[in-house]
Design a protein around this motif. Structure first.
Motif, short mmCIF file in Angstrom:
data_model
loop_
_atom_site.label_atom_id
_atom_site.label_comp_id
_atom_site.label_asym_id
_atom_site.label_seq_id
_atom_site.Cartn_x
_atom_site.Cartn_y
_atom_site.Cartn_z
N ASP A 1 57.05 -28.18 -44.70
CA ASP A 1 56.16 -29.09 -45.40
C ASP A 1 54.96 -29.47 -44.54
O ASP A 1 53.81 -29.34 -44.95
N GLN A 2 55.24 -29.93 -43.33
CA GLN A 2 54.15 -30.37 -42.46
C GLN A 2 53.25 -29.22 -42.03
O GLN A 2 52.02 -29.37 -41.98
N ALA A 3 53.83 -28.06 -41.74
CA ALA A 3 53.02 -26.90 -41.35
C ALA A 3 52.11 -26.47 -42.49
O ALA A 3 50.92 -26.18 -42.27
N SER A 4 52.63 -26.44 -43.72
CA SER A 4 51.81 -26.04 -44.86
C SER A 4 50.70 -27.05 -45.11
O SER A 4 49.55 -26.67 -45.40
N TYR B 1 47.82 -18.76 -63.57
CA TYR B 1 48.45 -20.07 -63.78
C TYR B 1 48.87 -20.78 -62.50
O TYR B 1 49.61 -21.75 -62.55
N PHE B 2 48.43 -20.30 -61.34
CA PHE B 2 48.83 -20.92 -60.07
C PHE B 2 47.69 -20.84 -59.06
O PHE B 2 47.22 -19.75 -58.74
N ASN B 3 47.27 -22.01 -58.57
CA ASN B 3 46.22 -22.11 -57.56
C ASN B 3 46.71 -22.91 -56.36
O ASN B 3 47.64 -23.72 -56.48
N LEU C 1 49.89 -27.40 -54.28
CA LEU C 1 50.43 -26.42 -55.22
C LEU C 1 50.05 -26.87 -56.63
O LEU C 1 50.36 -27.99 -57.04
N HIS C 2 49.36 -26.02 -57.36
CA HIS C 2 48.76 -26.42 -58.63
C HIS C 2 49.11 -25.40 -59.71
O HIS C 2 48.67 -24.26 -59.67
N VAL C 3 49.91 -25.82 -60.67
CA VAL C 3 50.33 -24.98 -61.78
C VAL C 3 49.60 -25.46 -63.03
O VAL C 3 49.47 -26.67 -63.27
N ALA D 1 49.15 -31.65 -58.91
CA ALA D 1 49.37 -30.90 -57.67
C ALA D 1 50.56 -31.49 -56.93
O ALA D 1 50.81 -32.70 -56.98
N PHE D 2 51.29 -30.64 -56.23
CA PHE D 2 52.47 -31.08 -55.48
C PHE D 2 52.55 -30.29 -54.18
O PHE D 2 51.62 -29.54 -53.85
N ASN D 3 53.62 -30.47 -53.42
CA ASN D 3 53.74 -29.84 -52.11
C ASN D 3 55.17 -29.36 -51.86
O ASN D 3 56.03 -29.46 -52.74
N VAL D 4 55.43 -28.86 -50.67
CA VAL D 4 56.75 -28.35 -50.31
C VAL D 4 57.80 -29.46 -50.37
O VAL D 4 58.91 -29.26 -50.87
#
Length: 163
Positions: A15-18, A37-39, A117-119, A128-131
């Motif tokens: 999570d932190q690395a990304s 559908y994913f950016n 992360l964007h669907v 948008a969300f993350n790991v």
């Protein structure tokens, strides 16, 4: 069942690395199409899930940090008390713990959580969300699965005993 804490640590690390990679290589609100559908879309969330209380003026930073710390403590104790055979629950709790800590680090360090992360589909966009968010959702899903399968097994045993 504390042996599963390696999974929490792995989630925090990924999570932190990304998030650091996104912050270092993208501009805020920049969007890079990866798949239909994913950016990757760099966003900052000062609120909770789905930007709840994002515009509350700053006090929510410490409320959400305190909640994450409290929940993480409860999960750590829960993990410690699990029996050896409760593997699926240990995995689910470890994923949730890693995700909670990953977002807690952002909240304390920056005052917001980095999302990227964007669907989407046509004009419909999921926030948008993350790991860390992904780990929490997968952990909750596994917890529900564990609950459903253990109840089904209990009912099956009860039915056989009553027969």
């Amino acid at each position: 069942m504390l042996k599963w804490l390696w999974l929490s640590a792995l989630i925090v690390l990924l999570d932190q690395a990304s998030k650091l990679a996104i912050d270092a290589n993208m501009q805020l609100y920049q969007s890079i199409p990866l798949l239909p559908y994913f950016n990757l879309t760099y966003a900052r969330n000062t609120g909770a899930a789905f930007s709840l209380l994002a515009h509350a003026g700053g006090w929510q930073r410490w409320l959400f940090a305190g909640l994450a710390l409290g929940i993480s403590s409860v999960i750590a104790v829960w993990l410690k008390r699990l029996q050896r055979h409760e593997t699926l629950m240990a995995v689910s709790l470890s994923l949730i713990l890693g995700g909670a800590i990953g977002n807690l680090i952002d909240r304390v360090a920056y005052g917001y959580v980095i999302d990227f992360l964007h669907v989407y589909y046509q004009d419909w966009h999921w926030p948008a969300f993350n790991v860390a968010d992904s780990a929490i959702c997968i952990g909750v899903g596994l917890m529900l699965l564990e609950n459903l399968t253990s109840k089904a097994a209990t009912h099956s045993k009860t039915d056989r005993i009553e027969s």
